[in-house]
Design a protein around this motif. Structure first.
Motif, PDB file in Angstrom:
ATOM      1  N   ASP A  89       0.830  -1.207   0.000  1.00 44.05           N
ATOM      2  CA  ASP A  89       0.000   0.000   0.000  1.00 44.05           C
ATOM      3  C   ASP A  89       0.861   1.251   0.000  1.00 44.05           C
ATOM      4  N   GLN A  90       2.089   1.138   0.516  1.00 50.20           N
ATOM      5  CA  GLN A  90       3.003   2.274   0.512  1.00 50.20           C
ATOM      6  C   GLN A  90       4.409   1.799   0.870  1.00 50.20           C
ATOM      7  N   ALA A  92       7.890   3.349   2.907  1.00 48.71           N
ATOM      8  CA  ALA A  92       8.410   4.405   3.765  1.00 48.71           C
ATOM      9  C   ALA A  92       9.924   4.347   3.700  1.00 48.71           C
ATOM     10  N   ALA A 114       9.445   3.761  -7.005  1.00 46.72           N
ATOM     11  CA  ALA A 114       8.101   3.691  -6.440  1.00 46.72           C
ATOM     12  C   ALA A 114       7.075   4.247  -7.425  1.00 46.72           C
ATOM     13  N   VAL A 119       3.545   2.690  -6.426  1.00 42.83           N
ATOM     14  CA  VAL A 119       3.465   2.493  -4.985  1.00 42.83           C
ATOM     15  C   VAL A 119       3.652   3.854  -4.305  1.00 42.83           C
ATOM     16  N   PRO A 120       2.670   4.349  -3.553  1.00 39.59           N
ATOM     17  CA  PRO A 120       2.825   5.619  -2.844  1.00 39.59           C
ATOM     18  C   PRO A 120       4.032   5.577  -1.919  1.00 39.59           C
ATOM     19  N   ALA A 121       4.722   6.708  -1.798  1.00 36.54           N
ATOM     20  CA  ALA A 121       5.949   6.754  -0.991  1.00 36.54           C
ATOM     21  C   ALA A 121       5.876   7.856   0.057  1.00 36.54           C
ATOM     22  N   VAL A 122       6.466   7.553   1.211  1.00 34.96           N
ATOM     23  CA  VAL A 122       6.578   8.490   2.327  1.00 34.96           C
ATOM     24  C   VAL A 122       8.053   8.578   2.705  1.00 34.96           C
ATOM     25  N   TYR A 151       4.955  14.550  -1.928  1.00 41.68           N
ATOM     26  CA  TYR A 151       5.334  13.448  -1.041  1.00 41.68           C
ATOM     27  C   TYR A 151       5.128  13.856   0.419  1.00 41.68           C
ATOM     28  N   GLN A 172      -0.353   7.126   9.775  1.00 38.75           N
ATOM     29  CA  GLN A 172       0.175   6.910   8.428  1.00 38.75           C
ATOM     30  C   GLN A 172       0.170   5.422   8.064  1.00 38.75           C
ATOM     31  N   LYS A 176      -2.663  -0.448   6.422  1.00 37.12           N
ATOM     32  CA  LYS A 176      -1.851  -0.539   5.205  1.00 37.12           C
ATOM     33  C   LYS A 176      -0.727  -1.563   5.368  1.00 37.12           C
ATOM     34  N   THR A 178       3.044  -1.709   4.660  1.00 34.67           N
ATOM     35  CA  THR A 178       4.093  -0.711   4.436  1.00 34.67           C
ATOM     36  C   THR A 178       5.464  -1.366   4.415  1.00 34.67           C
TER      37      THR A 178
END
Length: 317
Positions: A89-90, A92, A114, A119-122, A151, A172, A176, A178
């Motif tokens: 889901d993400q 990090a 990503a 893929v969403p990135a943090v 971001y 966050q 999810k 992660t």
């Protein structure tokens, strides 16, 4: 039986099933070379079909189609890629400005990968308690840069995690899957231990000789995280810890697509004279003009050129 791969040691896999049971499973040799160009055809996060033979051994016989995955270039020259994790889901990315230094090129290469695999990135900036005044200013500049690109960023010290920071992290991560990643020594294991409130993985020390991280995690593993929230969210919250990586080489990217994975370069690139502009030495290049005017960060442009070079030279970084 269908289960979730939650641990990989290279030679075997731990598969978790809905009833809470786990089985140690293996992969047959012919499965490994079945058109899969990877050092690890089965990855943490995969949903797999398992068959138990009469002798009691458990074998992975099939992989369900992946929603997404994150890969890097492998150091094994006989293969092309190494899958860090699947069905995310993400991601990090843990970053440190010192002790050790995470380069902006590494950050941008990871973010581009990503983007490529949707893929969403943090970004999590760790060890901020060790920063000098000048480094604190650099931190604010980097957070402003990446936040301006869309971001999410967090700044904390995993060794001294405040309640407010813990609450922000939980929000966050809630519900999810992660992937935690970053250079060796940036504090992934320390952060993981802080999140769970107990020692989940062994932490290491920084080498004084080179201010580099020492590998403490030797294989990928997926952990269910209990949160101070409803049971439904708790059951869907997983953290994947991976071995620290020193470089991140781009793979499976066409040179004309690399700019697509740098958000601001892709947007400004629509104004270039040529639709297939690579933003290197072509005339009337809107991207190079934007760099010169300070509208695109020089560090981001240099990272783009570095990743673009991989497409032609097959370099590993």
């Amino acid at each position: 039986m269908c289960g979730l791969v939650i641990k990989s040691t290279g030679s075997s896999y731990l598969v978790h099933f809905d009833d809470g049971n786990c089985l140690e499973c293996h992969v047959k040799g012919n499965f490994r070379i079945r058109g899969i160009r990877s050092t690890n055809p089965v990855a943490v996060g995969d949903y797999v079909e398992v068959e138990t033979l009469p002798d009691g051994t458990n074998w992975i016989i099939d992989i369900q189609e992946r929603r997404n995955y994150i890969i890097r270039r492998s150091t094994n020259l006989s293969k092309e890629t190494h899958i860090l994790a699947a069905n995310l889901d993400q991601v990090a990315l843990i970053v440190t400005l010192n002790h050790p230094v995470t380069s902006t090129t590494f950050i941008d290469r990871f973010l581009a990968t990503a983007e490529a695999y949707r893929v969403p990135a943090v970004l999590i900036f760790n060890k901020i308690d060790l920063l000098t005044e000048d480094e604190q200013t650099q931190l604010q500049s980097l957070r402003q840069l990446y936040e301006s690109l869309g971001y999410s960023t967090l700044a904390l010290s995993a060794n001294h995690l405040e309640d407010s920071q813990r609450a922000t992290l939980y929000a966050q991560l809630a519900g999810k899957v992660t992937l935690l990643s970053g250079n060796s020594g940036v504090g992934k294991s320390t952060l993981l231990n802080a999140l769970f409130g107990r020692e989940m993985t062994r932490t290491g020390v920084i080498s004084n000789a080179h201010d580099k991280g020492m590998h403490t995690t030797t294989f990928s593993e997926m952990y269910p995280l209990s949160l101070p929230s409803c049971e439904e969210v708790q059951s869907k919250t997983w953290i994947i810890d991976t071995p620290g990586i020193k470089g991140f080489g781009g793979v499976q990217m066409d040179k004309y697509e690399v700019s697509h994975y740098f958000r601001e370069i892709f947007e400004v690139g629509h104004n270039c004279r040529y639709s297939d502009c690579l933003h290197t030495d072509e005339p009337n290049c809107a991207v190079r003009d934007a760099v010169g005017e300070g509208k695109i960060a020089l560090s981001r442009y240099e990272s783009y050129l570095s990743l673009l070079g991989d497409c032609d030279e097959q370099k590993y970084r």
